[in-house]
Design an enzyme around this catalytic site. Sequence first.
Site, PDB file in Angstrom:
ATOM      1  N   GLN A   1       0.817  -1.217   0.000  1.00 28.22           N
ATOM      2  CA  GLN A   1       0.000   0.000   0.000  1.00 28.22           C
ATOM      3  C   GLN A   1       0.853   1.271   0.000  1.00 28.22           C
ATOM      4  O   GLN A   1       0.361   2.360  -0.307  1.00 28.22           O
ATOM      5  CB  GLN A   1      -0.999  -0.021   1.165  1.00 28.22           C
ATOM      6  CG  GLN A   1      -2.086  -1.084   0.948  1.00 28.22           C
ATOM      7  CD  GLN A   1      -3.064  -1.243   2.101  1.00 28.22           C
ATOM      8  OE1 GLN A   1      -3.087  -0.434   3.035  1.00 28.22           O
ATOM      9  NE2 GLN A   1      -3.862  -2.299   2.064  1.00 28.22           N
TER      10      GLN A   1
ATOM     11  N   ARG B   1     -15.383 -10.198   9.138  1.00 26.16           N
ATOM     12  CA  ARG B   1     -16.146 -10.093   7.888  1.00 26.16           C
ATOM     13  C   ARG B   1     -15.717 -11.165   6.892  1.00 26.16           C
ATOM     14  O   ARG B   1     -16.511 -11.651   6.102  1.00 26.16           O
ATOM     15  CB  ARG B   1     -15.917  -8.706   7.257  1.00 26.16           C
ATOM     16  CG  ARG B   1     -16.547  -7.571   8.017  1.00 26.16           C
ATOM     17  CD  ARG B   1     -16.092  -6.221   7.451  1.00 26.16           C
ATOM     18  NE  ARG B   1     -14.831  -5.776   8.030  1.00 26.16           N
ATOM     19  CZ  ARG B   1     -13.776  -5.373   7.322  1.00 26.16           C
ATOM     20  NH1 ARG B   1     -13.805  -5.364   6.017  1.00 26.16           N
ATOM     21  NH2 ARG B   1     -12.672  -4.980   7.931  1.00 26.16           N
TER      22      ARG B   1
ATOM     23  N   GLU C   1     -12.772  -1.815  13.293  1.00 24.06           N
ATOM     24  CA  GLU C   1     -12.087  -0.590  12.856  1.00 24.06           C
ATOM     25  C   GLU C   1     -13.087   0.489  12.474  1.00 24.06           C
ATOM     26  O   GLU C   1     -12.834   1.674  12.683  1.00 24.06           O
ATOM     27  CB  GLU C   1     -11.168  -0.929  11.665  1.00 24.06           C
ATOM     28  CG  GLU C   1     -10.366   0.259  11.144  1.00 24.06           C
ATOM     29  CD  GLU C   1      -9.482  -0.106   9.968  1.00 24.06           C
ATOM     30  OE1 GLU C   1      -9.604  -1.242   9.473  1.00 24.06           O
ATOM     31  OE2 GLU C   1      -8.679   0.743   9.554  1.00 24.06           O
TER      32      GLU C   1
ATOM     33  N   HIS D   1      -6.461  -2.578  15.454  1.00 27.71           N
ATOM     34  CA  HIS D   1      -7.380  -1.429  15.546  1.00 27.71           C
ATOM     35  C   HIS D   1      -8.253  -1.516  16.814  1.00 27.71           C
ATOM     36  O   HIS D   1      -8.073  -0.729  17.724  1.00 27.71           O
ATOM     37  CB  HIS D   1      -8.257  -1.264  14.299  1.00 27.71           C
ATOM     38  CG  HIS D   1      -7.487  -1.240  13.020  1.00 27.71           C
ATOM     39  ND1 HIS D   1      -6.499  -0.322  12.781  1.00 27.71           N
ATOM     40  CD2 HIS D   1      -7.542  -2.036  11.919  1.00 27.71           C
ATOM     41  CE1 HIS D   1      -5.979  -0.545  11.578  1.00 27.71           C
ATOM     42  NE2 HIS D   1      -6.592  -1.573  11.043  1.00 27.71           N
TER      43      HIS D   1
ATOM     44  N   ASP E   1       0.535   0.110   9.095  1.00 27.83           N
ATOM     45  CA  ASP E   1      -0.662  -0.298   8.358  1.00 27.83           C
ATOM     46  C   ASP E   1      -0.616   0.056   6.871  1.00 27.83           C
ATOM     47  O   ASP E   1       0.088  -0.578   6.110  1.00 27.83           O
ATOM     48  CB  ASP E   1      -1.891   0.291   9.063  1.00 27.83           C
ATOM     49  CG  ASP E   1      -3.207  -0.308   8.577  1.00 27.83           C
ATOM     50  OD1 ASP E   1      -3.198  -1.053   7.583  1.00 27.83           O
ATOM     51  OD2 ASP E   1      -4.265  -0.043   9.179  1.00 27.83           O
TER      52      ASP E   1
HETATM   53  C1  NGQ Z   1      -6.729  -4.072   4.442  1.00 29.97           C
HETATM   54  N1  NGQ Z   1      -6.879  -2.054   5.696  1.00 29.97           N
HETATM   55  O1  NGQ Z   1      -6.908  -5.290   4.507  1.00 29.97           O
HETATM   56  O2  NGQ Z   1      -5.809  -3.578   3.784  1.00 29.97           O
HETATM   57  C2  NGQ Z   1      -7.622  -3.176   5.236  1.00 29.97           C
HETATM   58  C3  NGQ Z   1      -8.780  -2.708   4.414  1.00 29.97           C
HETATM   59  C4  NGQ Z   1     -10.692  -4.272   4.892  1.00 29.97           C
HETATM   60  C5  NGQ Z   1      -7.202  -1.457   6.854  1.00 29.97           C
HETATM   61  N2  NGQ Z   1      -8.174  -1.946   7.541  1.00 29.97           N
HETATM   62  C6  NGQ Z   1      -9.656  -3.787   3.906  1.00 29.97           C
HETATM   63  N3  NGQ Z   1      -6.570  -0.392   7.255  1.00 29.97           N
HETATM   64  O3  NGQ Z   1     -10.535  -4.088   6.094  1.00 29.97           O
HETATM   65  O4  NGQ Z   1     -11.660  -4.846   4.421  1.00 29.97           O
HETATM   66 ZN    ZN Z   2      -4.597  -3.638   8.071  1.00 33.29          ZN
END
Ligand code: NGQ
Ligand code: ZN
Length: 451
Positions: free
Chosen positions: A59, A208, A233, A267, A318
């Site tokens: 990222q 989820r 989160e 988180h 993150d």
């Molecule tokens: C991730 N990132 O997996 O990169 C997640 C977003 C999600 C953060 N939570 C995707 N910062 O949680 O579904």
């Molecule tokens: Zn993450």
Amino acid sequence: MALWFERALLEDGWRDSVRVTLAGDTIADVAPGAAPQPGDQCFGPALPGIPNVHSHGFQRGMAGLAERAGDDADSFWTWREAMYRFVDRLDPEGFAAIAALAYAEMLESGFTAVGEFHYLHHAPDGRAYAAPARMAQAVVEAASETGIGLSLLPVFYAHSGFGGAPPSPSQRRFVHDCDSFARLIDGCRTAVSGLDGAVLGVAPHSLRAVTPDELADLAALVPDGPIHIHVAEQQAEVDACLAWSGRRPVAFLLDTIAIDPRWCLVHATHVDDAELTGIARSGAVVGLCPITEANLGDGLFPARAFLEQGGRIGIGSDSNVEIDAAGELRLLEYGQRLAHGGRNLLAAGPGRSTGRNLYDAARTGGAQALGRIRPAIAPGAVADIVALRADAPALVARPGDALIDSWVFAGGRGVVESVWSRGRRCVSGGRHVARDAIAARYRQTLGKLLD
Ligand code: NGQ
Ligand code: ZN
């Protein structure tokens, strides 16, 4: 080989004129009050390194590219769409090039180990690579090239929402069933076996993306390794979890899984008092990522109440939108100041240093969460050391813990001079020793990816 520091934070506090003898990746001897000897390399003040408990290395390549307003209200979820579009284009070489820059920048800021929460597993068409751990191999290559300590956390991802909803097409590169995931773990075990000091854990992505049955099976795959999960989160996740189970996400986890010190709850932003106490009692670490949580509009974890209850925390970069160990600690405290209208809210009591308390909490909790030995400047410890600039204006005449306060609140990443990870000097003069090559490859990669 010996290093000499004008002062250093040892297990019994700050000591002057500290001579540290290294033997390979380990600290063999620590002598405070010692004069430098011929051949010693001499530095300013030194501290143990800080673990980064939560990273998605790739990222880094989209940092700053999701800061333009869309047609409808922007949110975590619209950011995620942009992130998924970026993911679509990555191949293993590009992935390794971006992770290498992220890890180099982590080392430059004082992080000496990283927990890579690794979920981009498959080829762009969604099919597994011939070697199912090909992308994990790219993470290992980036860690090996930069020298950062790696705790690899392969992510199990199977669903797009609570109740086992099927994954969306944009999640095709992440998904596994239990059998294919077991093969991935085998591949990851092989990939990390060639990397000194690497640790293998496992990461159910979130409540989820994983059903309770799947969650129960995952911990057994890596019996002694760390287990990380994203949880609570966003308020939308809390609402969806309540609708599905009648319980909040953290309460659901605490009620259905034996959460113990192997766990890192990443988180845990939205928690009520009972959930907060439950996490503190479990001995699990909460992985806080203040810069990303601010960037994504997540909300504020009740850090003051949690630390008062003896809760354990680590810090993570993150999304890597900005990489700065001191900056994460600073924003963690500033969030509490803004919420409570006070100051020094995360200090351990009257007369105590806020920076020191946060630094110690992140060092101890971070090591626990990554399954690593706690960084320390002590005989027998792993040689993970950060030296700050002796001449940095922000650090002039800062005795004892005032040095950490000034690093965290005034200096930031610009005051880091040298960093050793497992005895290897990775940063010199504030720059990663391979920065030029890593940055050149990164520029080439991004040029192709984003044109
Ligand atoms: C991730 N990132 O997996 O990169 C997640 C977003 C999600 C953060 N939570 C995707 N910062 O949680 O579904
Ligand atoms: Zn993450």
